[in-house]
Design a protein around this motif. Sequence first.
Motif, PDB file in Angstrom:
ATOM      1  N   ASP A  46      36.418  19.343   0.220  1.00 34.56           N
ATOM      2  CA  ASP A  46      36.737  17.829   0.148  1.00 34.56           C
ATOM      3  C   ASP A  46      38.057  17.890   0.263  1.00 34.56           C
ATOM      4  O   ASP A  46      37.867  16.304   0.826  1.00 34.56           O
ATOM      5  CB  ASP A  46      35.540  18.115  -0.808  1.00 34.56           C
ATOM      6  N   LEU A  47      38.488  17.904  -1.112  1.00 33.19           N
ATOM      7  CA  LEU A  47      39.982  17.395  -1.054  1.00 33.19           C
ATOM      8  C   LEU A  47      41.673  17.638  -0.492  1.00 33.19           C
ATOM      9  O   LEU A  47      41.530  17.384  -0.310  1.00 33.19           O
ATOM     10  CB  LEU A  47      40.366  18.696  -2.732  1.00 33.19           C
ATOM     11  N   TYR A  48      40.693  18.945   0.375  1.00 32.92           N
ATOM     12  CA  TYR A  48      42.021  19.174   1.212  1.00 32.92           C
ATOM     13  C   TYR A  48      41.078  18.027   2.292  1.00 32.92           C
ATOM     14  O   TYR A  48      42.893  18.162   3.157  1.00 32.92           O
ATOM     15  CB  TYR A  48      41.990  20.520   1.822  1.00 32.92           C
ATOM     16  N   ALA A  49      40.104  18.135   2.698  1.00 33.86           N
ATOM     17  CA  ALA A  49      40.227  17.048   3.993  1.00 33.86           C
ATOM     18  C   ALA A  49      41.402  15.800   3.672  1.00 33.86           C
ATOM     19  O   ALA A  49      41.410  15.091   4.542  1.00 33.86           O
ATOM     20  CB  ALA A  49      39.156  16.630   4.149  1.00 33.86           C
ATOM     21  N   ASP A  50      41.831  15.549   1.998  1.00 33.41           N
ATOM     22  CA  ASP A  50      42.157  14.086   1.956  1.00 33.41           C
ATOM     23  C   ASP A  50      43.489  14.011   2.367  1.00 33.41           C
ATOM     24  O   ASP A  50      44.624  13.150   2.380  1.00 33.41           O
ATOM     25  CB  ASP A  50      41.887  13.562   0.163  1.00 33.41           C
ATOM     26  N   TYR A  51      44.563  15.123   2.554  1.00 27.96           N
ATOM     27  CA  TYR A  51      45.454  15.299   2.996  1.00 27.96           C
ATOM     28  C   TYR A  51      46.419  15.437   5.012  1.00 27.96           C
ATOM     29  O   TYR A  51      45.286  16.273   5.178  1.00 27.96           O
ATOM     30  CB  TYR A  51      45.905  16.855   1.966  1.00 27.96           C
ATOM     31  N   SER A  52      47.024  15.572   4.676  1.00 27.07           N
ATOM     32  CA  SER A  52      47.520  15.770   6.144  1.00 27.07           C
ATOM     33  C   SER A  52      48.123  17.040   6.157  1.00 27.07           C
ATOM     34  O   SER A  52      47.918  17.798   5.498  1.00 27.07           O
ATOM     35  CB  SER A  52      48.715  14.391   6.599  1.00 27.07           C
ATOM     36  N   ASP A  53      48.067  17.680   7.395  1.00 25.34           N
ATOM     37  CA  ASP A  53      48.562  18.652   7.930  1.00 25.34           C
ATOM     38  C   ASP A  53      50.510  18.833   7.145  1.00 25.34           C
ATOM     39  O   ASP A  53      50.608  19.791   6.396  1.00 25.34           O
ATOM     40  CB  ASP A  53      48.689  18.949   9.332  1.00 25.34           C
ATOM     41  N   ALA A  54      51.021  18.135   7.231  1.00 27.08           N
ATOM     42  CA  ALA A  54      52.054  17.869   6.489  1.00 27.08           C
ATOM     43  C   ALA A  54      51.991  18.191   5.749  1.00 27.08           C
ATOM     44  O   ALA A  54      52.714  18.455   5.024  1.00 27.08           O
ATOM     45  CB  ALA A  54      53.030  16.613   7.205  1.00 27.08           C
ATOM     46  N   ASP A  55      51.093  17.248   4.476  1.00 21.09           N
ATOM     47  CA  ASP A  55      51.016  17.587   3.185  1.00 21.09           C
ATOM     48  C   ASP A  55      50.395  18.880   2.965  1.00 21.09           C
ATOM     49  O   ASP A  55      50.521  19.107   1.675  1.00 21.09           O
ATOM     50  CB  ASP A  55      50.319  16.714   2.950  1.00 21.09           C
ATOM     51  N   LEU A  56      49.618  19.367   3.718  1.00 23.45           N
ATOM     52  CA  LEU A  56      48.726  20.860   3.851  1.00 23.45           C
ATOM     53  C   LEU A  56      49.771  21.001   3.173  1.00 23.45           C
ATOM     54  O   LEU A  56      50.217  22.971   2.596  1.00 23.45           O
ATOM     55  CB  LEU A  56      47.866  21.013   4.554  1.00 23.45           C
ATOM     56  N   ALA A  57      51.499  21.981   4.648  1.00 18.74           N
ATOM     57  CA  ALA A  57      51.633  22.463   4.487  1.00 18.74           C
ATOM     58  C   ALA A  57      53.034  22.690   2.719  1.00 18.74           C
ATOM     59  O   ALA A  57      53.538  23.682   2.610  1.00 18.74           O
ATOM     60  CB  ALA A  57      52.771  22.466   6.338  1.00 18.74           C
ATOM     61  N   VAL A  58      53.492  21.341   2.557  1.00 11.93           N
ATOM     62  CA  VAL A  58      54.210  21.719   1.937  1.00 11.93           C
ATOM     63  C   VAL A  58      53.663  21.833  -0.036  1.00 11.93           C
ATOM     64  O   VAL A  58      54.190  23.010  -0.373  1.00 11.93           O
ATOM     65  CB  VAL A  58      54.424  19.476   1.760  1.00 11.93           C
ATOM     66  N   ILE A  59      52.422  22.120   0.079  1.00 13.65           N
ATOM     67  CA  ILE A  59      51.335  22.525  -0.933  1.00 13.65           C
ATOM     68  C   ILE A  59      51.474  23.485  -1.347  1.00 13.65           C
ATOM     69  O   ILE A  59      51.831  24.582  -2.156  1.00 13.65           O
ATOM     70  CB  ILE A  59      50.051  21.436  -0.812  1.00 13.65           C
ATOM     71  N   LEU A  60      50.829  24.227   0.806  1.00 18.46           N
ATOM     72  CA  LEU A  60      50.890  25.676   0.785  1.00 18.46           C
ATOM     73  C   LEU A  60      52.569  26.256   0.335  1.00 18.46           C
ATOM     74  O   LEU A  60      52.153  27.326  -0.606  1.00 18.46           O
ATOM     75  CB  LEU A  60      50.882  26.484   1.725  1.00 18.46           C
ATOM     76  N   ASP A  61      53.441  25.854   0.855  1.00 20.44           N
ATOM     77  CA  ASP A  61      54.626  26.504   0.220  1.00 20.44           C
ATOM     78  C   ASP A  61      55.171  26.134  -1.043  1.00 20.44           C
ATOM     79  O   ASP A  61      55.043  27.453  -1.725  1.00 20.44           O
ATOM     80  CB  ASP A  61      55.779  25.469   1.228  1.00 20.44           C
ATOM     81  N   PHE A  62      54.269  26.044  -1.210  1.00 22.80           N
ATOM     82  CA  PHE A  62      54.739  25.234  -3.480  1.00 22.80           C
ATOM     83  C   PHE A  62      53.847  26.062  -4.054  1.00 22.80           C
ATOM     84  O   PHE A  62      54.404  27.121  -4.959  1.00 22.80           O
ATOM     85  CB  PHE A  62      54.419  24.040  -3.613  1.00 22.80           C
ATOM     86  N   LEU A  63      52.964  26.462  -3.260  1.00 26.31           N
ATOM     87  CA  LEU A  63      51.822  27.341  -4.643  1.00 26.31           C
ATOM     88  C   LEU A  63      52.446  29.172  -4.027  1.00 26.31           C
ATOM     89  O   LEU A  63      51.975  29.577  -4.643  1.00 26.31           O
ATOM     90  CB  LEU A  63      50.133  27.182  -3.320  1.00 26.31           C
ATOM     91  N   HIS A  64      52.622  29.011  -2.586  1.00 25.23           N
ATOM     92  CA  HIS A  64      53.272  30.237  -2.755  1.00 25.23           C
ATOM     93  C   HIS A  64      54.685  31.109  -3.387  1.00 25.23           C
ATOM     94  O   HIS A  64      55.015  31.860  -3.717  1.00 25.23           O
ATOM     95  CB  HIS A  64      52.969  30.863  -0.398  1.00 25.23           C
ATOM     96  N   ARG A  65      55.165  29.934  -3.013  1.00 30.36           N
ATOM     97  CA  ARG A  65      56.441  30.174  -3.651  1.00 30.36           C
ATOM     98  C   ARG A  65      56.633  30.547  -5.569  1.00 30.36           C
ATOM     99  O   ARG A  65      57.414  30.777  -6.560  1.00 30.36           O
ATOM    100  CB  ARG A  65      57.260  28.952  -4.111  1.00 30.36           C
ATOM    101  N   SER A  66      55.173  29.669  -6.021  1.00 30.74           N
ATOM    102  CA  SER A  66      55.386  29.086  -7.373  1.00 30.74           C
ATOM    103  C   SER A  66      54.371  30.594  -7.296  1.00 30.74           C
ATOM    104  O   SER A  66      54.702  31.023  -9.310  1.00 30.74           O
ATOM    105  CB  SER A  66      54.818  28.112  -8.313  1.00 30.74           C
ATOM    106  N   ALA A  67      53.429  30.854  -6.972  1.00 32.22           N
ATOM    107  CA  ALA A  67      53.173  32.359  -7.357  1.00 32.22           C
ATOM    108  C   ALA A  67      53.953  33.137  -6.997  1.00 32.22           C
ATOM    109  O   ALA A  67      53.746  33.739  -8.033  1.00 32.22           O
ATOM    110  CB  ALA A  67      51.467  32.558  -6.250  1.00 32.22           C
ATOM    111  N   GLY A  68      54.648  33.669  -6.497  1.00 29.20           N
ATOM    112  CA  GLY A  68      55.352  34.652  -6.534  1.00 29.20           C
ATOM    113  C   GLY A  68      57.190  34.564  -7.479  1.00 29.20           C
ATOM    114  O   GLY A  68      56.857  35.757  -8.198  1.00 29.20           O
ATOM    115  N   ILE A  69      56.959  33.298  -8.021  1.00 33.64           N
ATOM    116  CA  ILE A  69      57.642  33.027  -9.965  1.00 33.64           C
ATOM    117  C   ILE A  69      56.809  33.628 -10.396  1.00 33.64           C
ATOM    118  O   ILE A  69      57.404  34.517 -11.339  1.00 33.64           O
ATOM    119  CB  ILE A  69      58.109  32.060  -9.505  1.00 33.64           C
TER     120      ILE A  69
END
Length: 156
Positions: A119-142
């Motif tokens: 339900d939360l994901y539905a509130d975001y555009s595809d571009a927003d989700l791409a930024v969130i996904l990039d942040f999560l991948h990179r911060s998890a690596g750190i």
Amino acid sequence: MERSRGELLVELGEAGRDHSNAAVMYHAAISARMGLSPVEEKTLDLLQRSGALSAGELGERTGLAPASVSGLVDRLERKGFARRVKDPQDRRRTNVEIDPSIEGRLAPLFAPFAAKLADLYADYSDADLAVILDFLHRSAGIQREATRALTEATEE
């Protein structure tokens, strides 16, 4: 009024800590329901998503040192959640896999949370989700690198 970058960075730091605390507490509650430690529960999640992994691969993906991985796998086996199996491509190699008989016990614990995230994901555009996904991948690596550094310093 627009916030400055400095204000945003402070707020991001606080939000990150809040998110981390919420995640740790959620997984501690899930772990307790399953009779596992949080590290054991998250390792099962990793095995469920990745399939069978060698001890070395588990170490790479968790950031844990080899001795810690060995003890972790021993505990998961004793508790009946995972098992060691021969690698089908290289019979000399042993992999660790989640015991398929527990899959049905895990899904109901996560279903309500997963539905609310959808339900939360539905509130975001595809571009927003791409930024969130990039942040999560990179911060998890750190975070994995930081875990590895702390674990290796402890075992030296």
